[in-house]
Scaffold this motif. Structure first.
Motif, PDB file in Angstrom:
ATOM      1  N   LYS A   1       0.767  -1.199   0.102  1.00 25.91           N
ATOM      2  CA  LYS A   1       0.158   0.106   0.265  1.00 25.91           C
ATOM      3  C   LYS A   1       0.920   1.307  -0.002  1.00 25.91           C
ATOM      4  CE  LYS A   1      -4.086  -1.984   1.021  1.00 25.91           C
ATOM      5  NZ  LYS A   1      -5.248  -1.835   0.009  1.00 25.91           N
ATOM      6  N   ARG A   2       0.265   2.455  -0.612  1.00 26.30           N
ATOM      7  CA  ARG A   2       1.263   3.519  -0.352  1.00 26.30           C
ATOM      8  C   ARG A   2      -0.061   4.744  -0.077  1.00 26.30           C
ATOM      9  NH1 ARG A   2       1.458   6.798  -4.969  1.00 26.30           N
ATOM     10  NH2 ARG A   2       0.189   5.534  -7.052  1.00 26.30           N
TER      11      ARG A   2
ATOM     12  N   ILE B   1      -1.455   8.421  -0.515  1.00 25.40           N
ATOM     13  CA  ILE B   1      -1.324   9.614  -1.558  1.00 25.40           C
ATOM     14  C   ILE B   1      -1.865  10.712  -0.921  1.00 25.40           C
ATOM     15  CG2 ILE B   1      -1.282   8.314  -3.759  1.00 25.40           C
ATOM     16  CD1 ILE B   1      -4.409   8.696  -3.629  1.00 25.40           C
TER      17      ILE B   1
ATOM     18  N   LYS C   1      -4.080  13.952  -1.311  1.00 29.97           N
ATOM     19  CA  LYS C   1      -5.290  14.372  -2.459  1.00 29.97           C
ATOM     20  C   LYS C   1      -5.363  15.951  -2.524  1.00 29.97           C
ATOM     21  CE  LYS C   1      -8.382  12.080   0.075  1.00 29.97           C
ATOM     22  NZ  LYS C   1      -9.648  11.209   0.350  1.00 29.97           N
TER      23      LYS C   1
ATOM     24  N   GLU D   1      -7.917  17.304  -5.291  1.00 27.58           N
ATOM     25  CA  GLU D   1      -9.114  17.054  -4.948  1.00 27.58           C
ATOM     26  C   GLU D   1      -9.199  18.120  -3.834  1.00 27.58           C
ATOM     27  OE1 GLU D   1     -10.588  13.380  -3.338  1.00 27.58           O
ATOM     28  OE2 GLU D   1      -9.282  12.297  -4.672  1.00 27.58           O
TER      29      GLU D   1
ATOM     30  N   ARG E   1      -8.838  11.821   6.329  1.00 26.31           N
ATOM     31  CA  ARG E   1      -8.874  11.033   5.261  1.00 26.31           C
ATOM     32  C   ARG E   1      -9.255  11.850   3.991  1.00 26.31           C
ATOM     33  NH1 ARG E   1     -12.859   6.862   8.164  1.00 26.31           N
ATOM     34  NH2 ARG E   1     -13.557   8.883   9.013  1.00 26.31           N
TER      35      ARG E   1
ATOM     36  N   ASP F   1      -4.930   9.533   1.334  1.00 28.90           N
ATOM     37  CA  ASP F   1      -5.732   8.174   1.126  1.00 28.90           C
ATOM     38  C   ASP F   1      -4.812   7.064   0.986  1.00 28.90           C
ATOM     39  OD1 ASP F   1      -7.941   6.537   0.436  1.00 28.90           O
ATOM     40  OD2 ASP F   1      -8.361   7.591  -1.162  1.00 28.90           O
ATOM     41  N   LEU F   2      -5.147   5.842   0.997  1.00 26.12           N
ATOM     42  CA  LEU F   2      -4.233   4.584   1.163  1.00 26.12           C
ATOM     43  C   LEU F   2      -4.683   3.945  -0.244  1.00 26.12           C
ATOM     44  CD1 LEU F   2      -2.338   3.505   2.884  1.00 26.12           C
ATOM     45  CD2 LEU F   2      -3.916   2.113   4.056  1.00 26.12           C
ATOM     46  N   VAL F   3      -3.691   3.510  -1.111  1.00 25.64           N
ATOM     47  CA  VAL F   3      -4.010   2.929  -2.421  1.00 25.64           C
ATOM     48  C   VAL F   3      -3.161   1.799  -2.519  1.00 25.64           C
ATOM     49  CG1 VAL F   3      -4.908   5.040  -3.547  1.00 25.64           C
ATOM     50  CG2 VAL F   3      -2.478   4.580  -4.006  1.00 25.64           C
ATOM     51  N   ASP F   4      -3.363   0.956  -3.336  1.00 28.54           N
ATOM     52  CA  ASP F   4      -2.663  -0.246  -3.665  1.00 28.54           C
ATOM     53  C   ASP F   4      -1.395   0.126  -4.538  1.00 28.54           C
ATOM     54  OD1 ASP F   4      -4.068  -2.380  -2.458  1.00 28.54           O
ATOM     55  OD2 ASP F   4      -5.333  -2.377  -4.327  1.00 28.54           O
ATOM     56  N   ASP F   5      -0.190  -0.307  -4.052  1.00 27.26           N
ATOM     57  CA  ASP F   5       0.882   0.135  -4.732  1.00 27.26           C
ATOM     58  C   ASP F   5       0.963  -0.689  -6.269  1.00 27.26           C
ATOM     59  OD1 ASP F   5       3.198   1.499  -5.458  1.00 27.26           O
ATOM     60  OD2 ASP F   5       4.377   0.491  -3.884  1.00 27.26           O
ATOM     61  N   LYS F   6       1.360   0.102  -7.190  1.00 30.96           N
ATOM     62  CA  LYS F   6       1.450  -0.501  -8.513  1.00 30.96           C
ATOM     63  C   LYS F   6       2.579  -1.504  -8.873  1.00 30.96           C
ATOM     64  CE  LYS F   6      -2.292   1.667 -10.004  1.00 30.96           C
ATOM     65  NZ  LYS F   6      -3.227   1.950  -8.878  1.00 30.96           N
TER      66      LYS F   6
END
Length: 73
Positions: free
Chosen positions: A3-4, A6, A8, A11, A63, A67-72
């Motif tokens: 996870k990483r 980001i 925003k 936004e 929040r 945000d927490l996103v899946d690392d590519k």
């Protein structure tokens, strides 16, 4: 796959109808740092920046900023 985090920034500027420069001025975070965060160019996130952004935009919930996103990778 990890996870990483980001930040925003885009936004936030849209939602609050301000420019990156205005956010820089009211949060006292360098424009270059905000720009790097907005473009995902920063490896490390300075949490004092997050606090300054939250205070400048009167944000209570972290929040809205990160945000927490899946690392590519």
């Amino acid at each position: 796959m990890g996870k990483r985090v980001i930040v925003k920034i885009s936004e936030l500027t849209k939602k609050h109808k301000i420019s990156l420069r205005q956010l820089s001025r009211i949060s006292d975070v360098r424009h270059a740092a905000l720009s790097e965060l907005a473009n995902g160019k920063r490896e490390n996130i300075n949490f004092s920046h997050i606090g300054k952004i939250a205070e400048a935009l009167n944000i209570e919930d972290i929040r809205e900023i990160i945000d927490l996103v899946d690392d590519k990778d």
